[in-house]
Write an enzyme that holds these catalytic residues in place. Structure first.
Site, PDB file in Angstrom:
ATOM      1  N   CYS A 134       6.962  25.328   7.438  1.00 46.47           N
ATOM      2  CA  CYS A 134       6.624  24.007   6.939  1.00 46.47           C
ATOM      3  C   CYS A 134       7.902  23.216   6.679  1.00 46.47           C
ATOM      4  CB  CYS A 134       5.823  24.121   5.647  1.00 46.47           C
ATOM      5  SG  CYS A 134       4.326  25.108   5.791  1.00 46.47           S
ATOM      6  N   ARG A 148       9.978  22.570  13.763  1.00 49.78           N
ATOM      7  CA  ARG A 148       9.789  23.798  12.989  1.00 49.78           C
ATOM      8  C   ARG A 148       8.393  24.374  13.175  1.00 49.78           C
ATOM      9  NH1 ARG A 148      13.561  24.287   8.585  1.00 49.78           N
ATOM     10  NH2 ARG A 148      12.009  25.333   7.336  1.00 49.78           N
ATOM     11  N   TRP A 200       2.274  24.218   8.198  1.00 48.82           N
ATOM     12  CA  TRP A 200       1.867  25.261   9.132  1.00 48.82           C
ATOM     13  C   TRP A 200       0.893  26.143   8.364  1.00 48.82           C
ATOM     14  CZ3 TRP A 200       2.415  30.674   9.635  1.00 48.82           C
ATOM     15  CH2 TRP A 200       2.228  31.187  10.936  1.00 48.82           C
ATOM     16  N   ASN A 250       6.812  24.536   0.355  1.00 45.53           N
ATOM     17  CA  ASN A 250       6.996  25.539   1.397  1.00 45.53           C
ATOM     18  C   ASN A 250       7.006  26.906   0.740  1.00 45.53           C
ATOM     19  OD1 ASN A 250       7.361  23.445   3.184  1.00 45.53           O
ATOM     20  ND2 ASN A 250       9.533  23.829   3.547  1.00 45.53           N
ATOM     21  N   GLY A 251       6.461  27.908   1.440  1.00 46.89           N
ATOM     22  CA  GLY A 251       6.488  29.262   0.912  1.00 46.89           C
ATOM     23  C   GLY A 251       5.109  29.814   0.658  1.00 46.89           C
ATOM     24  N   GLU A 273      12.876  40.753  25.607  1.00 50.96           N
ATOM     25  CA  GLU A 273      13.049  39.335  25.315  1.00 50.96           C
ATOM     26  C   GLU A 273      12.370  38.474  26.378  1.00 50.96           C
ATOM     27  OE1 GLU A 273      14.504  35.638  23.759  1.00 50.96           O
ATOM     28  OE2 GLU A 273      13.867  37.569  22.951  1.00 50.96           O
ATOM     29  N   LYS A 282       9.437  35.728  25.627  1.00 57.63           N
ATOM     30  CA  LYS A 282       9.535  34.323  26.020  1.00 57.63           C
ATOM     31  C   LYS A 282       8.310  33.898  26.813  1.00 57.63           C
ATOM     32  CE  LYS A 282      13.141  33.054  24.052  1.00 57.63           C
ATOM     33  NZ  LYS A 282      12.625  33.884  22.969  1.00 57.63           N
ATOM     34  N   GLU A 322       5.118  33.714  24.485  1.00 54.61           N
ATOM     35  CA  GLU A 322       5.092  32.755  23.392  1.00 54.61           C
ATOM     36  C   GLU A 322       5.005  31.316  23.859  1.00 54.61           C
ATOM     37  OE1 GLU A 322       8.459  32.845  20.738  1.00 54.61           O
ATOM     38  OE2 GLU A 322       9.883  33.085  22.367  1.00 54.61           O
ATOM     39  N   HIS A 334       4.289  56.977  32.408  1.00 52.19           N
ATOM     40  CA  HIS A 334       3.696  57.601  31.222  1.00 52.19           C
ATOM     41  C   HIS A 334       2.612  56.718  30.604  1.00 52.19           C
ATOM     42  CE1 HIS A 334       6.511  60.944  31.200  1.00 52.19           C
ATOM     43  NE2 HIS A 334       7.485  60.073  31.432  1.00 52.19           N
ATOM     44  N   LYS A 374       9.290  27.537  13.954  1.00 49.31           N
ATOM     45  CA  LYS A 374      10.693  27.809  14.248  1.00 49.31           C
ATOM     46  C   LYS A 374      11.344  28.677  13.185  1.00 49.31           C
ATOM     47  CE  LYS A 374      14.540  27.438  16.483  1.00 49.31           C
ATOM     48  NZ  LYS A 374      14.683  28.158  17.757  1.00 49.31           N
TER      49      LYS A 374
END
Length: 611
Positions: A2, A27, A71, A100-101, A484, A488, A491, A507, A606
């Site tokens: 947020c 963000r 968010w 925020n939090g 990675e 990418k 997401e 396996h 973000k």
């Protein structure tokens, strides 16, 4: 995650609030709102983009106000759950709050406040703060005292900004575990969770410390520490440029930031190259002494930074000969671990405010780990301040949610750390040090050449447009790069992607391979190349389609079902950094074909400042 912005001035601050919120869009958020003082507390909120809020706020004027991008955590994406929240009710609002939090004891506080007669109109934990501040504000009509009392009853993490109906010349802010800064102006002051929100108005900022509470007036700022004593905090001049927050000629911030990597790598290496030596002092004045004390490394990180840490494990153990463990930060502090006072705790975070990583560091310190090193991209953020040693990457502002240049500069920092530790242990000869420096000097040019592969990668991406799943394979130090690459792709394109060590293919994962499962292979010309070729044959025999990132000097040839793109010549130990570039470009172009929001993928943020 947020975002917060607030202002108090002798001028109209509504345009600044809207602009600040738009600067915080990167963000990640799903709704936005502002609250201002003008004929009462006026509140405007909107689900969706800040542009929609801007339309609803047309014509509003005020000299005091707060804004927020949310968010969703507690409660769905609705206007009722959007910030700011007020108390006691919208019709009779006396207090407005943005937050925020996460407030962990919000259920207990909600029940208590209901018995005191408060009505809740949202599902959020933030509304608890608004009512709690109002409850104490009624008693003395002192906003500072009300906030100081209220936060003592909150458990969790928060950054808050509060205004009151009958105190038009005052704003009160507080932080614990979430970033918050004060911007200093002439006849006006600002508050924000990110410096980008206030850059158009000021570059002079004060970063609040945990437990700080501050009062802002147009001409004065007073900061109190957690004991309630007046505190002096340093004023910093931000070096973030407004140009770095603009797209320029690029279509997306992710594209821009992919192409900024040669410069970001060069800037991160500047001090090292100028010195012409791997010096412990690059990590802080205490580094030489600390490096002599340690016997192992523990890396704590999340997401992309975690994959950077996994890559570093190979370097630290092969170059510095130091046993290295890498743990997901959110898992580490919830298990019984065996502390080792001689172990160096390394935290990696682009923002320096990742809550899981910050709490993991605190946990390690409580266990008795005295030595810590933060690798971070943001000056004066929480993790560096809490660490013994610091290495700042110089990636510049990274706006796209999917990390690109922050990741490659983290790899640079970790490689430099590995060589520096090795040198401090007497394991690197002058000739080897010179060779490592030469490799680093040439890396930016190799990265630029890798960027020139974009047209070929764009053509590859057309083959991913109708796929729902993909597999990434790598071996050794390139396995984390495969991880990675998978991250990418999923997401930003929403294609389900997984990464495996290529040797694990038979396996279990081989059962998934068919003509509809593209398999991306990281295959540099290293000691494991022949092993990787054998794994590729396993895929080809099952009808899988292979997309191989090889080196210019690898002896690969395209054939039916096997597509090959050659990166620049093999760059030795730095190869993982080079191979990160094509997997970023592949994800970017696949997302474009899918039509997703590249810079703001759904459900993501973000800077992750909640658990």
């Amino acid at each position: 995650m947020c975002g917060i912005v607030g202002a108090i001035s002798h001028q109209n601050i509504v345009p600044l609030l809207i602009e600040g919120l738009s600067r915080l869009e990167y963000r990640g958020y799903d709704s936005a709102g502002i609250a201002i003082l003008h004929d009462g507390i006026q509140r405007v909120r909107a689900v969706g983009r800040v542009a929609e809020l801007e339309q609803k706020a047309q014509g509003l004027q005020s000299q005091l106000g707060i804004g927020h991008t949310r968010w969703a955590t507690h409660g769905g994406v609705t206007e009722q759950n959007a910030h700011p929240h007020v108390s006691p009710t919208q019709e009779h609002a006396e207090i407005a709050v943005v937050h925020n939090g996460i407030i962990e004891n919000h259920d207990a506080q909600r029940d208590r406040l209901k018995t005191l007669g408060y009505h809740f109109s949202s599902q959020t934990d933030t509304e608890v703060i608004a009512h709690l501040v109002h409850y104490y504000y009624q008693q003395h009509r002192d906003l500072l005292q009300a906030v100081q009392t209220a936060v003592q009853e909150l458990t969790g993490a928060y950054a808050i900004s509060v205004i009151a109906l009958d105190q038009p010349n005052t704003m009160v802010v507080a932080r614990l575990g979430c970033p918050l800064l004060i911007g200093l102006g002439e006849g006006e002051h600002f508050v924000a969770s990110d410096v980008s929100a206030v850059l158009s108005a000021t570059r002079q900022v004060i970063y609040l410390e945990d437990g700080d509470i501050a009062t802002l007036a147009a001409d004065q700022v007073v900061i109190y520490d957690r004991q309630g004593s007046i505190a002096q905090r340093a004023v910093h001049v931000s070096d973030v440029s407004l140009a770095s927050l603009e797209l320029g000629p690029y279509s997306h911030f992710m594209q821009k930031e992919i192409y900024e990597q040669p410069r970001a790598i060069s800037d991160t290496l500047e001090a090292l190259i100028d010195d012409g030596a791997f010096r412990s002092e690059l990590f802080g004045t205490q580094a030489a002494d600390i490096f002599k004390q340690i016997d192992s490394i523990l890396i704590l990180a999340a997401g992309t930074s975690y994959y950077a840490g996994l890559t570093a494990k190979y370097w630290l153990e092969s170059i510095a000969k130091l046993p290295t463990s890498v743990e997901i930060a959110s898992e580490y502090r919830y298990r019984d671990s065996v502390p080792n006072p001689k172990q160096l705790i390394v935290t990696i975070s682009q923002s320096g405010e990742t809550l899981d990583t910050m709490e993991a560091l605190k946990h390690a310190q409580k266990l008795g780990h005295p030595y810590s090193l933060s690798i971070c991209n943001v000056q004066e953020s929480a993790l560096p301040r809490a660490s013994s040693l610091i290495f700042y990457t110089r990636a510049g502002a990274e706006i796209g949610v999917a990390s690109t240049k922050a990741f490659t500069t983290q790899l640079i920092a970790l490689f430099v750390m590995a060589v520096t530790l090795s040198k401090s242990r007497g394991l690197v000869s002058p000739a080897q040090e010179h060779a490592y420096l030469a490799d680093l000097r040439q890396l930016t040019g190799s990265v630029q050449i890798a960027l020139n592969l974009e047209p070929q990668i764009r053509e590859w991406a057309t083959r991913f447009g109708d796929k729902e799943h993909a597999l990434f394979l790598g071996r050794g130090v390139h396995y984390p790069i495969a991880m990675e690459g998978a991250l990418k792709l999923k997401e930003i394109s929403y294609i389900h992607a997984e990464a495996y060590p290529a040797g694990e293919l038979k396996h279990g994962p081989l059962a998934l391979v068919d003509s509809n499962m593209p398999v991306v292979v990281i295959a540099p010309n290293d000691s494991l190349l022949e092993k990787v070729k054998s794994n590729m044959q396993e895929v080809k025999a099952r009808g899988g389609e292979l997309f191989v990132f090889a080196d210019a000097d690898s002896h690969f040839h395209a054939s039916e079902g096997v597509h090959v793109i050659r990166t620049p010549r093999h760059v030795g130990v730095l190869s993982p950094i080079l191979h990160a570039i094509p997997v970023q470009l592949l994800a970017y172009h696949a997302a474009l074909l899918k039509g997703t929001d590249v810079d703001k993928p759904r459900n993501l943020a973000k800077s992750v400042t909640v658990e």
